[in-house]
Design a protein around this motif. Structure first.
Motif, short mmCIF file in Angstrom:
data_model
loop_
_atom_site.label_atom_id
_atom_site.label_comp_id
_atom_site.label_asym_id
_atom_site.label_seq_id
_atom_site.Cartn_x
_atom_site.Cartn_y
_atom_site.Cartn_z
N TRP A 136 0.71 6.71 2.80
CA TRP A 136 -0.25 7.30 3.72
C TRP A 136 -1.22 6.24 4.25
CZ3 TRP A 136 -5.19 6.65 1.97
CH2 TRP A 136 -5.38 6.55 0.58
N LEU A 137 -1.52 5.24 3.43
CA LEU A 137 -2.40 4.17 3.91
C LEU A 137 -1.68 3.33 4.96
CD1 LEU A 137 -5.27 3.41 3.32
CD2 LEU A 137 -4.44 1.62 1.79
N MET A 195 -4.95 -0.90 -5.21
CA MET A 195 -3.57 -1.08 -4.79
C MET A 195 -3.17 -2.56 -4.81
SD MET A 195 -2.61 1.63 -1.85
CE MET A 195 -4.03 2.50 -1.27
N ILE A 196 -4.11 -3.41 -4.39
CA ILE A 196 -3.81 -4.83 -4.38
C ILE A 196 -3.59 -5.35 -5.80
CG2 ILE A 196 -4.75 -7.12 -3.87
CD1 ILE A 196 -6.23 -5.79 -1.51
N TYR A 229 0.83 -1.21 0.00
CA TYR A 229 0.00 0.00 0.00
C TYR A 229 0.85 1.25 0.00
CZ TYR A 229 -3.56 -3.35 1.43
OH TYR A 229 -4.41 -4.41 1.48
N THR A 230 0.20 2.35 -0.38
CA THR A 230 0.93 3.62 -0.40
C THR A 230 1.29 4.05 1.01
OG1 THR A 230 -1.13 4.83 -0.25
CG2 THR A 230 -0.23 4.45 -2.46
N TRP A 261 -5.05 5.86 -10.79
CA TRP A 261 -6.19 5.21 -10.20
C TRP A 261 -7.51 5.66 -10.80
CZ3 TRP A 261 -4.85 6.11 -4.34
CH2 TRP A 261 -3.74 5.32 -4.01
#
Lengths: 323, 261, 269
Positions: free
Chosen positions: B199-200, C37-38, B196-197, C137
């Motif tokens: 910030w996440l 993201m996954i 994940y990025t 995205w």
């Protein structure tokens, strides 16, 4: 030293206003409007241990707000209250362990369980020792006639049976103070009598302080020596029942369904409402008895149906202030 | 404390007895529930079948992460159903009844609507764990860390449920936003957090520490990290979160007491 | 005429719960971002070169899935459940109404408002707002042909979803077996409708099986049209798939309902 003291209790609520229709719904998306409702505007009274007090008033007068404050689940905006030396909302758990509450329309029993298991569950919630519980339960079962009902799931009980079971449930921990909120609402006549008899015994023999809110004046007449009247958030009257009766002229209403459209008149009665062939007459039973008035009216007019009732409490309250 | 626990188990007992009255339907529902929650794993498997690896993680490793996340969540979900229903409790006026009893309101809520069915969700996670577990070089330390990870993840999700219930004091309508954090959090924690990025990742470390209760200990169990003090302390963020959530709940109860409902 | 009124009433009710609407939107966006993201991490592997769907299309697909979430036949009609549980269903069955048609119409009317209310903001967000922050995205805007084709499929999906729900309502008449079925169907719709992952990403050997199921027409096929993974003219096949399955499910539902009514009558209600 009074057991329950309320001094200048004040409480207001903010209620959201919803406009109807599509436009209102869209407007509601953007801004909400609120209005303030004054539920209590300075309520004071004191109650000694062992009293049986009726707390009456029209809907919206502030009855449940007062009860909630005394039960400790609502914090007033102003004023103070003390119950058995404690401020109810400050010491919730300690306070609540010593009071019992019955909400007339909602049961505190577990719906699918037999009555006896609900009582047992409550014993653990209130941490009642086993021997004290056994004794208390036996007494309650006998006084309320629950013997046959103990193994019945609550959902299968009639309203009258459920109310008796609820009364038992509220007393499992032998509280000193009992708040009864509309305990006889919706009950058949026999159950009402049973409930009243029980409450009276509880108060007279065990000295449990009882505060009873009700719309049923017969409850008041049967049980309460003292009546507090609340209206519009203020105490309108507080004193013996006899005084209340004296304050408000003793009055009853006779409603008749006439078979024809004739006019009714009687020297001892006043026509207060006419709805087609239905006429409502107000009279003073100390001047003319209901039986006598009925005899006179039915002799003079063809009657389809009739009934006699007490004027609703709103009328009594309104009369209190000459409204 | 012990007494409260005993009372909780009594609540569970009567709930189970009530539900087992409908035995056949219950079994069917459990089977249905297991299938319903188990199909998600199919998607994960399919992705690995096609792509081979997820940012350097193998299916065996991800399955362990997945299992830990899911079991912790399922446990909490089963325990805190009463909290999920708090909006209904308030609307029905039943909360006053709970306030009038000399017991913790959270305790009463937890016991309020215990449902065996919700635990069916655990089946999926347990299977994933059982499969992934065969490839792990177990030691007593790692096994203990796994247990700790479960317990702390469960605490965290119960804390989330408490926070969700608390918002019902202010607004019944927005409760759905918590789904983002409960179901969304559970979903995100089924995968390794390093995909994940930034910030996440920061969010799931500092604010909703799912990375600390599940991901960090699992890294040590898998041998990607050494099993040091950090990997044992980090999961405790879960119980800490729960304690904070209970504090917020108390604020909510006070607010309710001053405004009615 | 009546159904227009139902749809309008639903809109009104939903508008009142503005906070709930925003909350739901937030949840979907959160899920969408996590899913992206996954999938992006999976696509970082070298094998992704040969994937039957590009990452760009997958991203778009995920947003469409989130936007159309409320279309999935997850929930059984609460009113019908209540009617079955307290026995008042017999009144419905005794009326000279085509009960299944009523359920179907209700399904369509009840879905349209919430789906649109969720769909429009999500599409705006994914197509217009997101490119400003994170273009990777964002949902790529479709060609005019693709969009028109998608609208047609969208309508078809609503009908298909209503048909599945109507069938599930019928299963409620069998209280014992029926209670678990909506849950299972909902779960199957989730995975085989393409909400979990795009159906094309499943192994090649499973493709014929997956696309033989009715669920593909709910979400997967329309989304593939929108993102251009399927050419716009394939809308014919998608629509055919949706309609054929709808008809089959409706027919099956009618037959099942007739049997269920007979069973009720025999058992005395």
């Amino acid at each position: 030293m009074p057991q329950i003291v309320a001094r200048d209790l004040a409480k207001s609520f903010r209620v959201a206003e919803r406009s109807p229709g599509m436009l209102g719904a869209v407007r509601g998306l953007v801004a909400r409007r609120y209005k303030t409702v004054d539920a209590l505007a300075g309520v004071s009274f004191s109650i000694e241990a062992g009293e049986l007090v009726g707390y009456i008033g029209p809907n919206g007068a502030g009855k449940s707000t007062t009860i909630k404050i005394l039960a400790g689940i609502l914090v007033p905006d102003g004023g103070t209250a003390e119950v058995a030396g404690r401020v109810p909302w400050r010491e919730r758990i300690a306070h609540v362990a010593r009071i019992g509450v019955v909400f007339g329309q909602r049961t505190q029993l577990w719906w699918d369980l037999p009555v006896i298991e609900s009582l047992d569950m409550l014993r653990h919630i209130y941490k009642v020792p086993a021997d004290a519980f056994a004794k208390q339960r036996a007494e309650l079962v006998e006084l309320l006639g629950l013997g046959d009902l103990l193994d019945t799931p609550v959902r299968q009980l009639s309203l009258g049976q459920r109310m008796r079971a609820d009364l038992a449930a509220s007393l499992v921990h032998a509280p000193d103070i009992l708040f009864l909120d509309e305990p006889t609402i919706g009950l058949d006549a026999v159950s009402k009598l049973a409930v009243r008899a029980f409450v009276q015994r509880l108060n007279r023999e065990r000295g449990v302080t009882v505060i009873l809110t009700t719309h049923d004046m017969d409850d008041i007449e049967a049980l309460c020596e003292r009546v507090i009247v609340i209206g519009g958030g203020k105490i309108l009257s507080d004193g013996p029942l006899a005084e209340l009766r004296a304050q408000v002229s003793r009055e009853r209403w006779l409603t008749v369904d006439l078979a024809d459209g004739s006019d009714i008149s009687d020297p001892d009665a006043t026509v207060i409402r006419r709805d087609g062939n239905r006429v409502c007459l107000a009279f003073d039973p100390s001047v003319v008895s209901p039986a006598e008035l009925i005899r006179r009216v039915t002799a003079a007019h063809p009657i389809r149906d009739l009934f006699v009732e007490n004027p609703p409490i709103e009328t009594i309250i309104a009369r209190l202030y000459g409204a | 404390m012990a007494d409260s626990l005993r009372l909780y188990f009594r609540y569970v007992g009567i709930a189970i007895r009530g539900q087992l009255q409908y035995r056949a339907a219950f079994v069917l529902k459990v089977v249905g529930y297991c299938i319903a929650t188990g199909v998600e794993f199919l998607g994960l498997w399919a992705l690995f079948a096609r792509f081979g690896s997820l940012a350097g993680w193998t299916l065996r490793e991800v399955a362990l992460i997945y299992g830990v996340a899911d079991v912790g969540f399922a446990l909490a979900d089963g325990l805190s159903r009463g909290l999920d229903r708090f909006g209904d409790v308030l609307k029905a006026g039943e909360f006053d009844r709970m306030l009038v009893r000399p017991r913790s309101t959270i305790l009463q809520l937890l016991g309020f609507d215990f449902r065996l069915l919700t635990f069916g969700r655990m089946a999926q996670g347990i299977i994933a764990l059982a499969w992934a577990g065969q490839f792990v070089a177990w030691s007593p330390g790692r096994a203990a860390l796994l247990a700790l990870s479960f317990a702390c993840t469960t605490c965290l999700f119960i804390g989330l449920a408490v926070l969700q219930a608390t918002t019902a004091f202010w607004t019944i309508e927005s409760l759905e936003v918590w789904n983002a954090f409960t179901y969304g959090g559970n979903y995100a924690s089924q995968y390794p957090f390093d995909i994940y990025t930034r910030w996440l990742r920061a969010f799931f470390t500092a604010i909703l520490p799912l990375a600390l209760t599940g991901y960090v200990p699992v890294r040590a169990i898998l041998g990607r990290d050494p099993l040091d003090a950090w990997h044992v302390i980090a999961p405790l963020a879960g119980p800490l979160f729960l304690i904070i959530a209970l504090g917020v709940w108390r604020i909510g109860v006070r607010h309710h007491a001053s405004t009615g409902s | 005429m009546g159904y227009l009124a139902i749809i309008a009433a639903r809109f009104r009710t939903l508008l009142q719960y503005r906070a709930a609407a925003l909350a739901g939107l937030f949840t979907q966006i959160f899920f969408g971002i996590v899913r992206i993201m996954i999938l992006s991490a999976f696509y970082a592997a070298s094998r992704s070169q040969h994937a039957p769907m590009s990452l760009r299309e997958v991203v778009g697909y995920i947003w469409l899935g989130q936007a159309m979430l409320l279309l999935m036949p997850w929930r059984i009609d609460e009113d019908v459940l209540r009617q079955v549980n307290d026995g008042s269903i017999v009144y419905e069955l005794a009326r000279p109404l085509d009960l299944q048609a009523v359920w179907l119409a209700r399904g369509v009317a009840w879905r349209t408002a919430p789906v649109l209310l969720r769909l429009v903001p999500m599409l705006v967000l994914a197509m217009v707002v997101l490119p400003i922050f994170e273009p990777a995205w964002a949902l790529a805007p479709p060609s005019a042909a693709a969009f028109a084709a998608w609208l047609v499929c969208f309508a078809g999906a609503i009908v298909l979803s209503a048909a599945i729900s109507a069938l599930m309502n019928v299963t409620l008449l069998w209280s014992l077996a029926g209670s678990g079925i909506p849950m299972i169907v909902g779960a199957l719709a989730t995975i085989f409708g393409g909400l979990t992952i795009p159906l094309v990403l499943f192994p090649a050997w499973s493709q014929p099986i997956i696309y033989a199921l009715p669920f593909a027409g709910l979400l997967d096929l329309p989304s593939r049209i929108f993102t251009g993974n399927l050419p716009a003219h394939d809308v014919i096949y998608v629509l055919a798939d949706q309609l054929v399955w709808s008809l089959v499910l409706i027919a099956f539902g009618r037959w099942l309902l007739a049997r269920g009514v007979r069973k009720l009558v025999v058992q005395g209600g």
